[in-house]
Write a protein that holds these residues in place. Structure first.
Motif, PDB file in Angstrom:
ATOM      1  N   TYR A 151       0.702  -1.705   0.246  1.00  0.00           N
ATOM      2  CA  TYR A 151      -0.404  -0.169  -0.158  1.00  0.00           C
ATOM      3  C   TYR A 151       0.795   1.341   0.182  1.00  0.00           C
ATOM      4  CZ  TYR A 151      -3.519  -3.382   1.431  1.00  0.00           C
ATOM      5  OH  TYR A 151      -4.723  -4.240   1.703  1.00  0.00           O
ATOM      6  N   ALA A 152       0.310   2.312  -0.763  1.00  0.00           N
ATOM      7  CA  ALA A 152       1.124   3.531  -0.205  1.00  0.00           C
ATOM      8  C   ALA A 152       1.285   4.216   0.818  1.00  0.00           C
ATOM      9  CB  ALA A 152       0.664   4.288  -1.709  1.00  0.00           C
ATOM     10  N   ARG A 153       2.225   4.942   0.928  1.00  0.00           N
ATOM     11  CA  ARG A 153       2.269   5.161   2.341  1.00  0.00           C
ATOM     12  C   ARG A 153       0.838   6.512   2.420  1.00  0.00           C
ATOM     13  NH1 ARG A 153       6.991   6.597   5.667  1.00  0.00           N
ATOM     14  NH2 ARG A 153       7.982   6.218   3.640  1.00  0.00           N
ATOM     15  N   GLY A 154       0.044   6.731   3.481  1.00  0.00           N
ATOM     16  CA  GLY A 154      -0.980   7.372   4.284  1.00  0.00           C
ATOM     17  C   GLY A 154      -2.302   6.385   3.193  1.00  0.00           C
ATOM     18  N   ALA A 155      -1.914   5.537   2.056  1.00  0.00           N
ATOM     19  CA  ALA A 155      -2.984   5.182   1.087  1.00  0.00           C
ATOM     20  C   ALA A 155      -4.188   4.295   2.349  1.00  0.00           C
ATOM     21  CB  ALA A 155      -2.767   3.949   0.390  1.00  0.00           C
ATOM     22  N   HIS A 156      -5.432   3.818   2.384  1.00  0.00           N
ATOM     23  CA  HIS A 156      -6.606   2.975   2.338  1.00  0.00           C
ATOM     24  C   HIS A 156      -7.551   2.678   1.519  1.00  0.00           C
ATOM     25  CE1 HIS A 156      -7.374   6.731   4.368  1.00  0.00           C
ATOM     26  NE2 HIS A 156      -8.781   6.428   4.108  1.00  0.00           N
ATOM     27  N   TRP A 157      -7.986   2.058   2.033  1.00  0.00           N
ATOM     28  CA  TRP A 157      -9.025   1.123   1.115  1.00  0.00           C
ATOM     29  C   TRP A 157     -10.068   1.921   1.239  1.00  0.00           C
ATOM     30  CZ3 TRP A 157      -8.632  -2.628  -2.308  1.00  0.00           C
ATOM     31  CH2 TRP A 157      -7.538  -3.264  -2.543  1.00  0.00           C
ATOM     32  N   GLU A 158     -10.750   2.188   0.378  1.00  0.00           N
ATOM     33  CA  GLU A 158     -11.886   3.674   0.300  1.00  0.00           C
ATOM     34  C   GLU A 158     -12.959   2.569  -0.877  1.00  0.00           C
ATOM     35  OE1 GLU A 158     -10.686   7.176  -0.912  1.00  0.00           O
ATOM     36  OE2 GLU A 158      -9.376   7.352   1.102  1.00  0.00           O
ATOM     37  N   PRO A 159     -13.673   3.266  -0.109  1.00  0.00           N
ATOM     38  CA  PRO A 159     -15.497   2.566  -1.722  1.00  0.00           C
ATOM     39  C   PRO A 159     -15.267   3.434  -2.387  1.00  0.00           C
ATOM     40  CG  PRO A 159     -16.326   3.910   0.946  1.00  0.00           C
ATOM     41  CD  PRO A 159     -14.705   3.576   1.200  1.00  0.00           C
ATOM     42  N   VAL A 160     -15.746   2.943  -3.563  1.00  0.00           N
ATOM     43  CA  VAL A 160     -15.999   4.089  -5.172  1.00  0.00           C
ATOM     44  C   VAL A 160     -17.120   3.634  -4.917  1.00  0.00           C
ATOM     45  CG1 VAL A 160     -15.493   3.829  -7.299  1.00  0.00           C
ATOM     46  CG2 VAL A 160     -13.574   2.825  -6.279  1.00  0.00           C
ATOM     47  N   THR A 161     -18.228   4.777  -4.925  1.00  0.00           N
ATOM     48  CA  THR A 161     -19.731   4.255  -5.185  1.00  0.00           C
ATOM     49  C   THR A 161     -19.704   5.321  -6.374  1.00  0.00           C
ATOM     50  OG1 THR A 161     -20.253   6.724  -4.270  1.00  0.00           O
ATOM     51  CG2 THR A 161     -20.097   4.389  -3.065  1.00  0.00           C
ATOM     52  N   ASP A 162     -20.812   5.154  -7.409  1.00  0.00           N
ATOM     53  CA  ASP A 162     -21.509   5.694  -8.336  1.00  0.00           C
ATOM     54  C   ASP A 162     -23.117   5.780  -8.346  1.00  0.00           C
ATOM     55  OD1 ASP A 162     -22.392   3.602  -9.382  1.00  0.00           O
ATOM     56  OD2 ASP A 162     -20.341   3.108 -10.586  1.00  0.00           O
ATOM     57  N   SER A 163     -23.639   6.388  -9.303  1.00  0.00           N
ATOM     58  CA  SER A 163     -25.759   6.293  -9.569  1.00  0.00           C
ATOM     59  C   SER A 163     -25.755   5.156  -9.019  1.00  0.00           C
ATOM     60  CB  SER A 163     -25.451   7.504 -10.282  1.00  0.00           C
ATOM     61  OG  SER A 163     -25.116   7.686 -11.900  1.00  0.00           O
ATOM     62  N   ARG A 164     -25.488   4.458  -9.104  1.00  0.00           N
ATOM     63  CA  ARG A 164     -25.763   2.916  -9.948  1.00  0.00           C
ATOM     64  C   ARG A 164     -25.914   1.881  -8.839  1.00  0.00           C
ATOM     65  NH1 ARG A 164     -22.946  -0.047 -12.078  1.00  0.00           N
ATOM     66  NH2 ARG A 164     -20.573   0.640 -12.000  1.00  0.00           N
ATOM     67  N   GLN A 165     -25.054   2.394  -7.864  1.00  0.00           N
ATOM     68  CA  GLN A 165     -25.143   1.674  -7.172  1.00  0.00           C
ATOM     69  C   GLN A 165     -26.168   2.348  -5.619  1.00  0.00           C
ATOM     70  OE1 GLN A 165     -21.327   0.686  -5.465  1.00  0.00           O
ATOM     71  NE2 GLN A 165     -21.995   0.928  -3.305  1.00  0.00           N
ATOM     72  N   GLN A 166     -27.139   1.010  -4.978  1.00  0.00           N
ATOM     73  CA  GLN A 166     -28.507   1.383  -4.442  1.00  0.00           C
ATOM     74  C   GLN A 166     -27.249   1.779  -2.641  1.00  0.00           C
ATOM     75  OE1 GLN A 166     -31.247   2.682  -6.216  1.00  0.00           O
ATOM     76  NE2 GLN A 166     -30.229   2.374  -7.940  1.00  0.00           N
ATOM     77  N   ASP A 167     -26.906   1.082  -2.456  1.00  0.00           N
ATOM     78  CA  ASP A 167     -26.325   0.783  -0.721  1.00  0.00           C
ATOM     79  C   ASP A 167     -25.127   1.621  -0.175  1.00  0.00           C
ATOM     80  OD1 ASP A 167     -26.081   0.308   1.546  1.00  0.00           O
ATOM     81  OD2 ASP A 167     -27.006  -1.358   2.198  1.00  0.00           O
ATOM     82  N   ALA A 168     -25.460   2.589  -0.533  1.00  0.00           N
ATOM     83  CA  ALA A 168     -23.507   2.737   0.103  1.00  0.00           C
ATOM     84  C   ALA A 168     -22.369   2.143   0.865  1.00  0.00           C
ATOM     85  CB  ALA A 168     -23.521   4.309   0.038  1.00  0.00           C
ATOM     86  N   GLU A 169     -23.572   1.682   1.969  1.00  0.00           N
ATOM     87  CA  GLU A 169     -22.679   0.704   3.123  1.00  0.00           C
ATOM     88  C   GLU A 169     -22.327  -0.144   2.880  1.00  0.00           C
ATOM     89  OE1 GLU A 169     -22.528   2.408   5.859  1.00  0.00           O
ATOM     90  OE2 GLU A 169     -23.822   4.866   5.283  1.00  0.00           O
ATOM     91  N   ARG A 170     -22.905  -0.879   1.899  1.00  0.00           N
ATOM     92  CA  ARG A 170     -22.341  -2.074   1.245  1.00  0.00           C
ATOM     93  C   ARG A 170     -21.741  -1.642  -0.071  1.00  0.00           C
ATOM     94  NH1 ARG A 170     -24.717  -6.185   3.557  1.00  0.00           N
ATOM     95  NH2 ARG A 170     -24.647  -7.793   1.299  1.00  0.00           N
ATOM     96  N   PRO A 171     -20.994  -1.365  -0.113  1.00  0.00           N
ATOM     97  CA  PRO A 171     -20.378  -0.581  -1.826  1.00  0.00           C
ATOM     98  C   PRO A 171     -19.918  -2.067  -2.744  1.00  0.00           C
ATOM     99  CG  PRO A 171     -18.541  -0.536  -0.084  1.00  0.00           C
ATOM    100  CD  PRO A 171     -20.035  -0.298   0.722  1.00  0.00           C
ATOM    101  N   ASP A 172     -19.969  -2.261  -3.364  1.00  0.00           N
ATOM    102  CA  ASP A 172     -19.493  -3.313  -4.611  1.00  0.00           C
ATOM    103  C   ASP A 172     -18.278  -3.253  -4.975  1.00  0.00           C
ATOM    104  OD1 ASP A 172     -19.560  -1.084  -6.910  1.00  0.00           O
ATOM    105  OD2 ASP A 172     -21.839  -2.364  -7.451  1.00  0.00           O
TER     106      ASP A 172
END
Length: 298
Positions: free
Chosen positions: A179-200
């Motif tokens: 992992y790059a310094r200071g980087a962490h996993w982040e959800p990628v969301t868009d208008s197609r996704q219905q549930d921001a709490e369960r990102p695909d």
């Protein structure tokens, strides 16, 4: 089918491409792409613990490198005033072949840098729960060839679950990334996704490890020099490959392949040099077999 038969068949298949010029010219892939796909095949086999498939891939890589070297030599012999890109003059005389090889390696090195991923994404299917890791370049596009998507085992609820991200981290480590310094996993969301709490989809920036960078230096740098071995005569057949004639009259094939977890020295014998005699991370152990051919048994 035995591994030796698979290796011989693979070598014949690759060599057949050279015999059919029309077929070669209708292919839409370059030699660099062929090499990268074969290396991907080897990496996947090693990751899966399939030593037999890894050896077949290794033999195919060596055969393909020989085909490329033969084509470079033929091009130089046909018109030594044209470089290996066919676009201008190059050095003439005994150093012409070395110059062509150096330029080819430089092209390969630049291609590796250009295709090297800078981020990865984990995608989890909301329907099946299956997951895969994708490699992305600096413009957010999928990286080609060696960096094909990697399936992640298991059934997962969404892309930010610890188990799927841990599995992705293991893939990164095996491929020589962190992992790059200071980087962490982040959800990628868009208008197609219905549930921001369960990102695909989840994404993180990555960087190559020191071991990965050192591997590229060995891949595209000088080949190791072989020491004098009593009773053994070496003849270079292509980069990282030598034909060894030993004291009892037999011949063997010695190959060197740099790897992320250490370089690999392999001795091949038998018909068409398709029988594995010794595979080791130590040059001295491989040369011992050639110096004492009585130990050279499949």
């Amino acid at each position: 089918m035995k591994t030796a038969h698979l290796i011989a068949a693979a070598r014949r298949a690759l060599t057949a491409l050279r015999a059919n010029e029309e077929t070669v010219h209708t292919l839409t892939i370059t030699h660099d792409q062929v090499r990268m796909r074969l290396e991907r095949m080897k990496a996947e086999a090693q990751a899966a613990g399939r030593a037999d498939r890894a050896m077949v891939a290794d033999a195919m890589i060596a055969t393909h490198a020989g085909i490329v070297a033969d084509e470079d030599q033929a091009r130089l012999a046909k018109d030594p005033a044209v470089d290996d890109d066919g676009k201008g003059p190059t050095d003439q005389g005994p150093n012409a072949e070395n110059t062509a090889e150096a330029r080819r390696l430089e092209r390969c090195r630049l291609s590796e840098e250009r295709c090297r991923p800078v981020a990865v994404r984990v995608y989890v299917s909301p329907i099946t729960g299956g997951a895969a890791l994708r490699w992305l370049d600096g413009e957010g596009r999928d990286c080609p060839n060696l960096w094909d998507p990697v399936p992640l085992a298991g059934c997962h609820a969404h892309a930010m679950r610890d188990e799927v991200l841990n599995a992705a981290g293991l893939v990164l480590a095996k491929r020589g990334f962190n992992y790059a310094r200071g980087a962490h996993w982040e959800p990628v969301t868009d208008s197609r996704q219905q549930d921001a709490e369960r990102p695909d989809t989840a994404e993180v920036a990555i960087v190559p490890t020191h071991a990965y960078l050192e591997l590229q230096v060995r891949r595209f740098g000088p080949v190791p020099d072989l020491p004098d071995v009593p009773g053994v005569t070496f003849e270079t057949t292509q980069r990282g490959q030598w034909r060894a004639a030993v004291a009892d009259g037999r011949t063997f094939l010695l190959t060197w392949r740099p790897g992320l977890d250490g370089d690999r020295w392999t001795v091949w014998g038998g018909e068409q040099h398709s029988q594995l005699i010794r595979s080791t991370s130590s040059m001295s152990k491989a040369l011992f077999v050639l110096r004492h051919p009585a130990h050279a048994r499949p």
